[in-house]
Design a protein around this motif. Structure first.
Motif, PDB file in Angstrom:
ATOM      1  N   THR A   7      10.251   3.899  -2.303  1.00  0.00           N
ATOM      2  CA  THR A   7       9.298   3.923  -1.189  1.00  0.00           C
ATOM      3  C   THR A   7       9.704   2.932  -0.110  1.00  0.00           C
ATOM      4  N   VAL A   8      10.070   1.726  -0.531  1.00  0.00           N
ATOM      5  CA  VAL A   8      10.453   0.673   0.416  1.00  0.00           C
ATOM      6  C   VAL A   8      11.651   1.102   1.249  1.00  0.00           C
ATOM      7  N   VAL A   9      12.665   1.639   0.614  1.00  0.00           N
ATOM      8  CA  VAL A   9      13.870   2.054   1.337  1.00  0.00           C
ATOM      9  C   VAL A   9      13.581   3.239   2.261  1.00  0.00           C
ATOM     10  N   GLY A  10      12.866   4.249   1.729  1.00  0.00           N
ATOM     11  CA  GLY A  10      12.606   5.448   2.523  1.00  0.00           C
ATOM     12  C   GLY A  10      11.737   5.183   3.735  1.00  0.00           C
ATOM     13  N   ALA A  11      10.563   4.553   3.507  1.00  0.00           N
ATOM     14  CA  ALA A  11       9.636   4.302   4.622  1.00  0.00           C
ATOM     15  C   ALA A  11      10.171   3.229   5.557  1.00  0.00           C
ATOM     16  N   GLY A  12      10.771   2.183   4.966  1.00  0.00           N
ATOM     17  CA  GLY A  12      11.227   1.063   5.786  1.00  0.00           C
ATOM     18  C   GLY A  12      12.401   1.398   6.668  1.00  0.00           C
ATOM     19  N   LEU A  13      13.336   2.195   6.162  1.00  0.00           N
ATOM     20  CA  LEU A  13      14.547   2.497   6.922  1.00  0.00           C
ATOM     21  C   LEU A  13      14.224   3.251   8.203  1.00  0.00           C
ATOM     22  N   ILE A  14      13.396   4.282   8.095  1.00  0.00           N
ATOM     23  CA  ILE A  14      13.041   5.074   9.277  1.00  0.00           C
ATOM     24  C   ILE A  14      12.278   4.212  10.280  1.00  0.00           C
ATOM     25  N   ALA A  21       0.832  -1.206   0.000  1.00  0.00           N
ATOM     26  CA  ALA A  21       0.000   0.000   0.000  1.00  0.00           C
ATOM     27  C   ALA A  21       0.864   1.253   0.000  1.00  0.00           C
ATOM     28  N   ALA A  22       1.955   1.226   0.780  1.00  0.00           N
ATOM     29  CA  ALA A  22       2.864   2.371   0.797  1.00  0.00           C
ATOM     30  C   ALA A  22       3.494   2.586  -0.581  1.00  0.00           C
ATOM     31  N   LYS A  29       2.121   1.905  -3.461  1.00  0.00           N
ATOM     32  CA  LYS A  29       1.111   2.495  -4.343  1.00  0.00           C
ATOM     33  C   LYS A  29       0.894   3.970  -4.026  1.00  0.00           C
ATOM     34  N   ILE A  30       0.899   4.295  -2.741  1.00  0.00           N
ATOM     35  CA  ILE A  30       0.753   5.703  -2.351  1.00  0.00           C
ATOM     36  C   ILE A  30       1.950   6.513  -2.847  1.00  0.00           C
ATOM     37  N   GLY A  31       3.159   5.964  -2.657  1.00  0.00           N
ATOM     38  CA  GLY A  31       4.353   6.661  -3.112  1.00  0.00           C
ATOM     39  C   GLY A  31       4.389   6.839  -4.619  1.00  0.00           C
ATOM     40  N   GLY A  32       3.929   5.827  -5.346  1.00  0.00           N
ATOM     41  CA  GLY A  32       3.924   5.901  -6.799  1.00  0.00           C
ATOM     42  C   GLY A  32       2.930   6.904  -7.337  1.00  0.00           C
ATOM     43  N   ILE A  33       1.718   6.892  -6.758  1.00  0.00           N
ATOM     44  CA  ILE A  33       0.658   7.795  -7.227  1.00  0.00           C
ATOM     45  C   ILE A  33       0.912   9.232  -6.795  1.00  0.00           C
ATOM     46  N   MET A  34       1.230   9.436  -5.507  1.00  0.00           N
ATOM     47  CA  MET A  34       1.270  10.782  -4.951  1.00  0.00           C
ATOM     48  C   MET A  34       2.622  11.474  -5.130  1.00  0.00           C
ATOM     49  N   LEU A  35       3.694  10.689  -5.157  1.00  0.00           N
ATOM     50  CA  LEU A  35       5.022  11.307  -5.200  1.00  0.00           C
ATOM     51  C   LEU A  35       5.839  10.868  -6.399  1.00  0.00           C
ATOM     52  N   GLY A  36       5.289   9.960  -7.217  1.00  0.00           N
ATOM     53  CA  GLY A  36       6.014   9.503  -8.392  1.00  0.00           C
ATOM     54  C   GLY A  36       7.248   8.689  -8.060  1.00  0.00           C
TER      55      GLY A  36
END
Length: 603
Positions: free
Chosen positions: A161-168, A145-146, A148-155
């Protein structure tokens, strides 16, 4: 889409606070394993309740609800609304039992309730099966889901998305432990709810939708509004309502709605100050989770039918999204791209909050299984507290990496939900009865677990599924697939229960002495103990399950009537809303009276 300075400010401030909390509590959380996984068992009900709500509000939840509403209408949500019955049974029957057990994880229960090698195997196998396999699948769904949100909203590309959201998230989880999770959940709850409500209000009123009245009257929406399925459509009625209400809620194991309690809900009950706080936390969670929280998501899903009536329209609007990620669940993220600056930042922060809350809980819960039920039990029985905390942090990182890799291969949130439901079919009755029927043994659970999984695999990968349930040529109607798995699994584990030896008197008596489950299902054990002059009954209070079931039914009436009343107020159906509001008030008053009597018994 472009984020403004204001949007970035909201997101940066949010991340800073969350990481700050993780760093602040890291020293105390790392003191010992009980602190790292249960926060010293000192948590109040309101904090644990908010944590449960925040945990089950994930990035995949609004996507799942959107997929359901667009495909089957509002009534399609009965596939998960039915689990309220499980939740209320946990509140008024099982919460106090879990808190009495005083175990570190719900899997430790196995070697309290059962004995010998089967119990040891069951505990170790479930530690890997749930703590790793199922946990990774669940987290992968959230991460999908993250993506899809990253792809649609932030390109963003999926890996970004996986690296950015997962790392934090993994850094925060490894540092703060359970206390960090619960403390930040308090913040995450309010951020997530503010974002969901704000997004729903704004998106319903954008020019393309035209406000609430125009939305309700739109031709794409009008036939999706019913809260109950169409009584004239037998297939839909059976699949979306009768099976969930009659069978699914008690027969299937599903994360967050386990029959008899369990998983991360049990973890929070075990962390409560006492039995009353455990009950209060789970009750608060069920009211918020079912009665109020779904409606902002439902409204956005309905509005999306006006703006993006089908998958083709989503694909046309977002041509850069990979074809294997397209689905109805993408409509929620697509709608969020229409938010204005400022509100967009709040909503993005709320989605990040939802992601971090769920993933951090799953990581801490899963690693608790690996540490207590596998590492200490199987590999290093003499492990020090420092070693256990270290293994907990290492397993946290590994679980995050594996779930991220799996997320990159998935396509649809509902597919994962359906898979988890089917894999747990037929096991739920064991989890319910093991507390109140002495004859359940370790082989009952082992058999149920394997029989259910093997049946689902056979039906999905061989000609057996088509032979039995093909739409036109199968022996049984298509909707009978799930009940078939439940019936066959139940028959198998019941047969094995009677074919194998019961647990030893020593094991059964020790369990009864600690938990005091009471009831006719333990009468034989109590009588035999009395004959041997062994005292196992420590209290003269009467069996609490009948009053607990009464409270459960009143709680179900309270939450469902509140949920439906909220929906009808939104729909503008005043008469129905008033009637259901009255039902909610009456149910609440009766529940308070019943709960008062139960509380006196607990105290």
């Amino acid at each position: 889409m472009e984020l403004s300075t204001l949007d970035y400010s909201f997101i940066i401030v949010f991340f800073s606070i969350v990481l700050g909390i993780g760093i602040y509590v890291s020293k105390k959380s790392g003191k010992d394993s009980t602190e790292f996984f249960l926060s010293g068992r000192t948590m109040p009900w309101w904090l644990l309740g908010l944590s449960m709500v925040a945990t089950t509000f994930s990035t995949d939840t609004p996507n799942l609800v959107t997929d359901i509403v667009r495909t089957n209408g509002v009534s399609g949500n009965w596939v998960w609304w039915c689990f309220l019955l499980t939740g209320m049974l946990t509140v008024f029957v099982y919460a106090k039992l879990w808190r009495k057990s005083n175990v570190n994880t719900d899997l430790e229960f196995y070697e309290m309730r059962y004995g010998g090698k089967p119990a040891s195997f069951l505990r170790k196998f479930r530690a890997i099966y749930l703590g790793a396999l199922f946990n990774i699948i669940t987290m992968a769904s959230v991460t999908l889901a993250a993506i899809k949100i990253g792809g649609i909203m932030l390109g963003l590309e999926p890996w970004e998305t996986v690296v950015g959201a997962g790392l934090i998230t993994v850094v925060f989880s490894a540092l703060g432990g359970f206390k960090g999770v619960v403390y930040t959940d308090f913040l995450l709850f309010f951020v997530a709810m503010s974002g969901a409500i704000g997004a729903a209000y704004y998106l319903v009123n954008i020019p393309e939708v035209g406000g609430l009245q125009a939305l309700m009257a739109h031709e794409n929406v009008a036939d999706k509004l019913n809260i109950l399925p169409d009584l004239d459509n037998t297939q839909v009625l059976i699949t979306l309502f009768i099976i969930p209400i009659a069978v699914q809620w008690w027969s299937s194991w599903y994360p967050g709605a386990e029959p008899g309690g369990g998983g991360y809900i049990a973890q929070r009950m075990l962390a409560a100050k006492d039995e009353n706080h455990a009950i209060g936390a789970t009750f608060f969670f069920n009211i918020m989770h079912y009665a109020l929280r779904p409606w902002p998501w439902i409204l956005v899903a309905l509005a999306s039918l006006v703006v993006y009536p089908d998958i083709a329209s989503i694909a046309a609007a977002f041509p850069d999204v990979a074809e294997n990620k397209l689905g109805h669940d993408l409509a929620y993220s697509a709608m969020l791209t229409k938010l204005p600056s400022g509100l967009l930042g709040v909503v993005l922060a709320s989605l990040v909050a939802a992601y971090m809350s769920t993933i951090s809980t799953q990581l801490n819960w899963g690693s608790s299984y690996i540490v207590f039920d596998f590492y200490k039990r199987q590999i290093n029985p003499k492990a020090t507290e420092k070693q256990m905390v270290a293994v907990g942090r290492i397993s946290t990182v590994l679980l995050m990496v594996l779930s991220a890799l799996l997320a990159l291969t998935l396509q649809n949130a509902f597919e994962v939900f359906d898979l988890l439901i089917k894999f747990g079919a037929g096991t739920g009755l064991v989890f319910i009865l093991r507390w109140f029927w002495w004859r359940i043994n370790a082989w009952s659970e082992i058999t149920a677990m394997f029989a259910s999984g093997i049946l689902v695999i056979l039906l999905a990968t061989t000609d057996l599924g088509d032979f039995l349930f093909a739409p036109e040529t199968g022996i049984f109607p298509e909707w009978a697939n799930y009940p078939f798995v439940v019936v066959v699994t139940t028959a198998i584990w019941m047969a094995v229960t009677y074919m194998t030896q019961p647990e030893s008197n020593e094991t059964l008596r020790a369990f009864y002495r600690k938990i005091q489950p009471g009831g006719p299902g333990w009468a034989k054990v109590v009588r035999n103990a009395e004959k041997d002059n062994v005292e196992i009954v420590k209290t003269d209070e009467k069996w609490s399950v009948p009053s607990g079931i009464t409270a459960m039914l009143l709680g179900v009436a309270l939450v469902y009537s509140t949920m439906f009343a909220t929906g009808y107020w939104i729909y503008g159906r005043t008469t129905s809303a008033l009637i259901l509001s009255a039902v909610a008030l009456i149910s609440g008053a009766l529940l308070i009276k019943t709960w008062g009597r139960m509380k006196e018994n607990i105290l």
